[in-house]
Scaffold this active site. Structure first.
Site, mmCIF file in Angstrom:
data_model
loop_
_atom_site.group_PDB
_atom_site.id
_atom_site.type_symbol
_atom_site.label_atom_id
_atom_site.label_comp_id
_atom_site.label_asym_id
_atom_site.label_seq_id
_atom_site.Cartn_x
_atom_site.Cartn_y
_atom_site.Cartn_z
ATOM 1 N N ASP A 94 3.772 2.936 6.676
ATOM 2 C CA ASP A 94 2.919 3.151 7.632
ATOM 3 C C ASP A 94 3.924 2.634 9.300
ATOM 4 O OD1 ASP A 94 3.073 0.350 7.041
ATOM 5 O OD2 ASP A 94 2.113 -0.129 8.565
ATOM 6 N N LYS A 137 17.301 4.353 1.916
ATOM 7 C CA LYS A 137 18.063 4.452 2.454
ATOM 8 C C LYS A 137 19.559 3.509 2.765
ATOM 9 C CE LYS A 137 14.455 3.328 6.559
ATOM 10 N NZ LYS A 137 13.894 2.281 7.911
ATOM 11 N N PHE A 183 12.943 4.698 10.928
ATOM 12 C CA PHE A 183 11.936 3.849 11.172
ATOM 13 C C PHE A 183 11.584 5.019 10.406
ATOM 14 C CE2 PHE A 183 7.939 2.117 10.784
ATOM 15 C CZ PHE A 183 8.174 1.274 9.849
ATOM 16 N N VAL A 184 10.636 5.746 9.383
ATOM 17 C CA VAL A 184 9.704 6.298 9.014
ATOM 18 C C VAL A 184 8.581 6.295 8.800
ATOM 19 C CG1 VAL A 184 11.805 8.028 8.184
ATOM 20 C CG2 VAL A 184 10.907 6.052 6.695
ATOM 21 N N ARG A 207 -0.051 6.565 7.586
ATOM 22 C CA ARG A 207 0.495 6.440 6.535
ATOM 23 C C ARG A 207 -0.628 8.121 6.006
ATOM 24 N NH1 ARG A 207 1.313 1.030 4.069
ATOM 25 N NH2 ARG A 207 0.439 -0.584 4.423
ATOM 26 N N LYS A 212 0.653 -1.083 0.217
ATOM 27 C CA LYS A 212 0.076 0.064 -0.040
ATOM 28 C C LYS A 212 0.923 0.931 -0.130
ATOM 29 C CE LYS A 212 -3.160 -2.518 3.151
ATOM 30 N NZ LYS A 212 -3.494 -2.446 4.248
ATOM 31 N N GLY A 213 2.357 1.553 0.337
ATOM 32 C CA GLY A 213 3.290 2.223 0.486
ATOM 33 C C GLY A 213 3.040 3.150 -0.477
ATOM 34 N N ASP A 221 14.659 0.063 0.783
ATOM 35 C CA ASP A 221 15.632 -0.970 2.469
ATOM 36 C C ASP A 221 16.514 -2.002 2.403
ATOM 37 O OD1 ASP A 221 15.643 0.133 5.582
ATOM 38 O OD2 ASP A 221 14.351 -1.868 5.591
#
Ligand code: IMP
Ligand code: MG
Length: 174
Positions: free
Chosen positions: A157, A129, A150-151, A163, A41-42, A101
């Site tokens: 999320d 990252k 962690f963002v 989100r 979903k990101g 990531d």
């Protein structure tokens, strides 16, 4: 555990950068159509904002993937939870992601997509990252390189929350 969010990239900074990336993509794909693939979903918030700023013809599709579990995670094998609706044959595919990531998911996903006969496949990510990279992934368009924190926000999320934040924030535990 309670947490609070500290702003890392403001809404204005993110919007301005998305406009710049949209301009680059419009220039690079001049005379072509670009087929955006959102990884749910990101990637959804970034893809919508980006698509609005691209001036060449755009089509969209969505897919959802999940890791096979702890054992196979290192091999980067991902399971398709929701596949694309459209064929990729002959298309100029641009995968739109929230964040790269370790690179495991994308490395596998890009291989799968390249096997479907597209004209070309490129990758666009809002955040990167680089310190966390385990598998080498070629990123064609990057919004921001960020430190190993962690963002959340803009589609990203923490436990399915945050989100909808219109900026990128770092999760801090109280
Ligand atoms: P990887 O590159 O295969 O390790 O997986 C990247 C995915 O992990 C992203 O698409 C996100 O869903 C998630 N992820 C990685 N870092 C963060 C973060 O800082 N906040 C929220 N989700 C993250
Ligand atoms: Mg993602």
């Amino acid at each position: 555990m309670a947490e609070h969010i500290e702003v890392l990239l403001s809404e204005e900074e993110v919007d301005a950068r998305i406009q710049e990336i949209g301009d680059m993509i419009s220039k690079d794909y001049a005379g072509k159509e670009v087929h955006l693939i959102c990884v749910l979903k990101g990637g959804s918030f970034f893809m919508c904002e980006l698509a609005k700023r691209i001036t060449v013809p755009v089509s969209l599709d969505f897919m959802s993937v999940s890791s096979y579990g702890a054992d196979t995670k290192s091999s980067g094998v991902v399971k398709i939870v929701k596949d694309l609706d459209e064929s990729l044959t002959g298309k100029h595919v641009l995968v739109v992601e929230d964040i790269v990531d370790s690179g495991r998911t994308l490395s596998h996903l890009l291989k799968m997509l390249k096997d479907r006969g597209p004209a070309d496949v490129r990758l666009c990510t809002l955040l990167d990252k680089p310190d966390r990279r385990v598998v080498d992934v070629k990123v064609d368009y990057t919004g921001f390189q960020i430190p190993d924190e962690f963002v959340v926000g803009y589609g990203l999320d923490y436990d399915q929350k945050y989100r909808n934040l219109p900026y990128i924030g770092v999760v801090k535990f109280d």
